[in-house]
Motif scaffolding. Sequence first.
Motif, PDB file in Angstrom:
ATOM      1  N   ARG A   1       0.845  -1.207   0.000  1.00  0.00           N
ATOM      2  CA  ARG A   1       0.000   0.000   0.000  1.00  0.00           C
ATOM      3  C   ARG A   1       0.871   1.245   0.000  1.00  0.00           C
ATOM      4  NH1 ARG A   1      -2.077   3.701   3.286  1.00  0.00           N
ATOM      5  NH2 ARG A   1      -0.909   2.885   5.064  1.00  0.00           N
ATOM      6  N   GLU A   2       1.954   1.204   0.764  1.00  0.00           N
ATOM      7  CA  GLU A   2       2.926   2.290   0.784  1.00  0.00           C
ATOM      8  C   GLU A   2       4.319   1.682   0.885  1.00  0.00           C
ATOM      9  OE1 GLU A   2       4.154   6.228   3.447  1.00  0.00           O
ATOM     10  OE2 GLU A   2       2.429   4.992   3.998  1.00  0.00           O
ATOM     11  N   ILE A   3       5.209   2.063  -0.013  1.00  0.00           N
ATOM     12  CA  ILE A   3       6.575   1.538  -0.003  1.00  0.00           C
ATOM     13  C   ILE A   3       7.403   2.334   1.008  1.00  0.00           C
ATOM     14  CG2 ILE A   3       8.679   1.210  -1.345  1.00  0.00           C
ATOM     15  CD1 ILE A   3       6.995   0.763  -3.789  1.00  0.00           C
ATOM     16  N   THR A   4       8.035   1.621   1.939  1.00  0.00           N
ATOM     17  CA  THR A   4       8.914   2.247   2.920  1.00  0.00           C
ATOM     18  C   THR A   4      10.289   1.587   2.868  1.00  0.00           C
ATOM     19  OG1 THR A   4       8.063   0.746   4.624  1.00  0.00           O
ATOM     20  CG2 THR A   4       7.027   2.919   4.456  1.00  0.00           C
ATOM     21  N   ALA A   5      11.261   2.227   3.512  1.00  0.00           N
ATOM     22  CA  ALA A   5      12.658   1.824   3.367  1.00  0.00           C
ATOM     23  C   ALA A   5      12.939   0.416   3.872  1.00  0.00           C
ATOM     24  CB  ALA A   5      13.558   2.831   4.079  1.00  0.00           C
ATOM     25  N   GLY A   6      12.539   0.105   5.118  1.00  0.00           N
ATOM     26  CA  GLY A   6      12.911  -1.168   5.729  1.00  0.00           C
ATOM     27  C   GLY A   6      12.485  -2.387   4.932  1.00  0.00           C
ATOM     28  N   PRO A   7      11.170  -2.529   4.641  1.00  0.00           N
ATOM     29  CA  PRO A   7      10.724  -3.696   3.870  1.00  0.00           C
ATOM     30  C   PRO A   7      11.344  -3.767   2.478  1.00  0.00           C
ATOM     31  CG  PRO A   7       8.872  -2.671   4.993  1.00  0.00           C
ATOM     32  CD  PRO A   7      10.035  -1.740   5.142  1.00  0.00           C
ATOM     33  N   LEU A   8      11.560  -2.619   1.847  1.00  0.00           N
ATOM     34  CA  LEU A   8      12.146  -2.623   0.501  1.00  0.00           C
ATOM     35  C   LEU A   8      13.579  -3.158   0.536  1.00  0.00           C
ATOM     36  CD1 LEU A   8      11.799  -1.698  -2.542  1.00  0.00           C
ATOM     37  CD2 LEU A   8      13.086   0.334  -1.852  1.00  0.00           C
TER      38      LEU A   8
ATOM     39  N   ALA B   1      14.944  -5.072   2.770  1.00  0.00           N
ATOM     40  CA  ALA B   1      14.917  -6.496   3.118  1.00  0.00           C
ATOM     41  C   ALA B   1      14.588  -7.350   1.898  1.00  0.00           C
ATOM     42  CB  ALA B   1      13.893  -6.734   4.234  1.00  0.00           C
ATOM     43  N   TRP B   2      13.657  -6.883   1.070  1.00  0.00           N
ATOM     44  CA  TRP B   2      13.285  -7.593  -0.170  1.00  0.00           C
ATOM     45  C   TRP B   2      14.478  -7.649  -1.134  1.00  0.00           C
ATOM     46  CZ3 TRP B   2      12.220  -4.768  -4.922  1.00  0.00           C
ATOM     47  CH2 TRP B   2      11.696  -5.548  -5.965  1.00  0.00           C
ATOM     48  N   LEU B   3      15.191  -6.522  -1.271  1.00  0.00           N
ATOM     49  CA  LEU B   3      16.369  -6.487  -2.153  1.00  0.00           C
ATOM     50  C   LEU B   3      17.405  -7.531  -1.732  1.00  0.00           C
ATOM     51  CD1 LEU B   3      17.037  -2.634  -2.531  1.00  0.00           C
ATOM     52  CD2 LEU B   3      16.022  -4.148  -4.213  1.00  0.00           C
ATOM     53  N   LYS B   4      17.683  -7.589  -0.434  1.00  0.00           N
ATOM     54  CA  LYS B   4      18.720  -8.488   0.055  1.00  0.00           C
ATOM     55  C   LYS B   4      18.271  -9.951  -0.013  1.00  0.00           C
ATOM     56  CE  LYS B   4      20.920  -5.103   3.094  1.00  0.00           C
ATOM     57  NZ  LYS B   4      21.287  -4.743   4.493  1.00  0.00           N
ATOM     58  N   GLU B   5      17.000 -10.211   0.271  1.00  0.00           N
ATOM     59  CA  GLU B   5      16.501 -11.589   0.258  1.00  0.00           C
ATOM     60  C   GLU B   5      16.636 -12.218  -1.113  1.00  0.00           C
ATOM     61  OE1 GLU B   5      12.377 -14.169   1.098  1.00  0.00           O
ATOM     62  OE2 GLU B   5      12.449 -11.995   1.505  1.00  0.00           O
ATOM     63  N   TYR B   6      16.380 -11.441  -2.171  1.00  0.00           N
ATOM     64  CA  TYR B   6      16.378 -12.003  -3.519  1.00  0.00           C
ATOM     65  C   TYR B   6      17.608 -11.591  -4.337  1.00  0.00           C
ATOM     66  CZ  TYR B   6      11.634 -13.444  -2.533  1.00  0.00           C
ATOM     67  OH  TYR B   6      10.523 -14.045  -1.970  1.00  0.00           O
ATOM     68  N   GLY B   7      18.553 -10.910  -3.719  1.00  0.00           N
ATOM     69  CA  GLY B   7      19.778 -10.544  -4.433  1.00  0.00           C
ATOM     70  C   GLY B   7      19.526  -9.647  -5.630  1.00  0.00           C
ATOM     71  N   ILE B   8      18.606  -8.735  -5.496  1.00  0.00           N
ATOM     72  CA  ILE B   8      18.187  -7.887  -6.618  1.00  0.00           C
ATOM     73  C   ILE B   8      19.256  -6.827  -6.899  1.00  0.00           C
ATOM     74  CG2 ILE B   8      16.481  -6.140  -7.307  1.00  0.00           C
ATOM     75  CD1 ILE B   8      14.440  -7.811  -5.629  1.00  0.00           C
ATOM     76  N   ASP B   9      19.575  -6.648  -8.199  1.00  0.00           N
ATOM     77  CA  ASP B   9      20.568  -5.637  -8.553  1.00  0.00           C
ATOM     78  C   ASP B   9      19.990  -4.495  -9.395  1.00  0.00           C
ATOM     79  OD1 ASP B   9      20.241  -6.798 -11.042  1.00  0.00           O
ATOM     80  OD2 ASP B   9      22.266  -7.629 -11.165  1.00  0.00           O
ATOM     81  N   CYS B  10      18.684  -4.536  -9.681  1.00  0.00           N
ATOM     82  CA  CYS B  10      18.031  -3.432 -10.392  1.00  0.00           C
ATOM     83  C   CYS B  10      16.551  -3.439 -10.054  1.00  0.00           C
ATOM     84  CB  CYS B  10      18.234  -3.543 -11.901  1.00  0.00           C
ATOM     85  SG  CYS B  10      17.681  -2.079 -12.819  1.00  0.00           S
TER      86      CYS B  10
ATOM     87  N   GLU C   1      16.664   6.544  -3.557  1.00  0.00           N
ATOM     88  CA  GLU C   1      18.115   6.666  -3.643  1.00  0.00           C
ATOM     89  C   GLU C   1      18.729   6.848  -2.258  1.00  0.00           C
ATOM     90  OE1 GLU C   1      20.095   8.713  -7.235  1.00  0.00           O
ATOM     91  OE2 GLU C   1      18.176   9.754  -7.008  1.00  0.00           O
ATOM     92  N   ASP C   2      18.092   7.675  -1.438  1.00  0.00           N
ATOM     93  CA  ASP C   2      18.580   7.906  -0.076  1.00  0.00           C
ATOM     94  C   ASP C   2      18.491   6.633   0.766  1.00  0.00           C
ATOM     95  OD1 ASP C   2      19.011  10.557  -0.775  1.00  0.00           O
ATOM     96  OD2 ASP C   2      17.051  11.206  -0.048  1.00  0.00           O
ATOM     97  N   TRP C   3      17.431   5.851   0.561  1.00  0.00           N
ATOM     98  CA  TRP C   3      17.277   4.601   1.315  1.00  0.00           C
ATOM     99  C   TRP C   3      18.440   3.647   1.003  1.00  0.00           C
ATOM    100  CZ3 TRP C   3      11.438   3.632  -0.108  1.00  0.00           C
ATOM    101  CH2 TRP C   3      10.649   4.622   0.508  1.00  0.00           C
ATOM    102  N   LEU C   4      18.798   3.569  -0.285  1.00  0.00           N
ATOM    103  CA  LEU C   4      19.911   2.692  -0.659  1.00  0.00           C
ATOM    104  C   LEU C   4      21.220   3.180  -0.026  1.00  0.00           C
ATOM    105  CD1 LEU C   4      19.203   2.052  -4.464  1.00  0.00           C
ATOM    106  CD2 LEU C   4      18.720   0.531  -2.546  1.00  0.00           C
ATOM    107  N   ALA C   5      21.447   4.476  -0.080  1.00  0.00           N
ATOM    108  CA  ALA C   5      22.683   5.026   0.484  1.00  0.00           C
ATOM    109  C   ALA C   5      22.759   4.774   1.983  1.00  0.00           C
ATOM    110  CB  ALA C   5      22.762   6.529   0.192  1.00  0.00           C
ATOM    111  N   ALA C   6      21.631   4.939   2.679  1.00  0.00           N
ATOM    112  CA  ALA C   6      21.606   4.720   4.125  1.00  0.00           C
ATOM    113  C   ALA C   6      21.879   3.259   4.474  1.00  0.00           C
ATOM    114  CB  ALA C   6      20.265   5.155   4.696  1.00  0.00           C
ATOM    115  N   ALA C   7      21.525   2.345   3.570  1.00  0.00           N
ATOM    116  CA  ALA C   7      21.764   0.915   3.798  1.00  0.00           C
ATOM    117  C   ALA C   7      23.138   0.478   3.314  1.00  0.00           C
ATOM    118  CB  ALA C   7      20.675   0.098   3.091  1.00  0.00           C
ATOM    119  N   GLY C   8      23.960   1.443   2.858  1.00  0.00           N
ATOM    120  CA  GLY C   8      25.296   1.113   2.378  1.00  0.00           C
ATOM    121  C   GLY C   8      25.309   0.468   1.003  1.00  0.00           C
TER     122      GLY C   8
END
Length: 362
Positions: free
Chosen positions: A242-249, A251-260, A280-287
């Motif tokens: 319903r709303e995309i937020t930093a934490g769940p996004l 976690a999803w990237l790391k779980e599935y090894g997403i690169d784009c 972009e800021d969310w990615l930077a904050a997560a290193g």
Amino acid sequence: MLSAAPQRKTTLRDVAAKAGVSIATASRCLNSPRRGNAATRARVHAAAAELGYSHNPLFAEVMRFVRQRAPDRHLGALAYLVPCRSNEQWEQARRLGRYGRYGAAVREHAARYGFDLTEFPIGLPAFSASRLAQILIARGISGLFLETFPNEHFEREFPWQHFSTLLVGHSLHSPGLDCVVSDHVNAVLLAGEQVLSRGYRRIGLALETSQDRDTSGAWVNGYQLLQARHPQWGAIPPFIRREITAGPLIAWLKEYGIDCVFTLSALHDGPLRDVVTPMEDWLAAAGIECPGEVGLVTLDRSYVPELPWAGIDQSTEEQGRAAVDLLLAKLQVGERGLPKISRTLLVHSHWCEGRTVRAPKL
């Protein structure tokens, strides 16, 4: 039993041939009742009546206007219905002169045909569907453009039978209106081929629920087709919330090894929608380095014209121009009300470079 061949529609050329005159003379006789020889006019009108030729003076006037480029010729007004959630939002749109996504292109192209465009809000509690219809009928407006619907009540209350209507930017199952919309499936496939050329191999799709609903699931369909064409990626489920937020996004990237990530670059913020997502800021904050480790691709770059993201431009202006052409065609033949079979015109998108993906490999 063989079915009868469909009858060909009678044309102005047929009328001219039967009356024994040129096409130009036949057109002049039908459009200008006081010009030319009276006997010739009578012969042309008799031929038209015998052949069942239907003459539309409004369309003839439109075409004459386009040919002559007459700057002072005014043929009427069309209405553009803008979705709004509040009076404040409507006042903001009026103050900025920004009525929805397609209003500017529709207005410019309608003016080429000699039509003005008048904007009206849709969805305000104090501005009912019946009240809107009364205003349109009183002003002699029978051609409508809509961007979206706020609720089912409008659909039930609005007297569609009085208007020629075209939906711009969306396709709806109910009511089944003729529409012009971006080819979202093709857009995802186009974006997929672009990121493949840049070395990305684990592509994910992240959308808000409203964004998925607005396209009737077309982006998800395109994503599934892209995965089917490249099974070597493995199955990555789309991330729809319903709303995309930093934490769940993240976690999803790391779980599935997403690169784009394929997503939208603007938050769902009403008809203006010009607030850029902080992804972009969310990615930077997560290193996570963008675009080296994870690329970001917007599936609709036209929300924020100066956006530095890479992604798809849905050709918004072309959608607006096509909508004007189709609505005037409906007005030409007197096609009003809800169509028995709705038609959809798909407009292709194009790719735009940006800072959020790697450069293509040579």
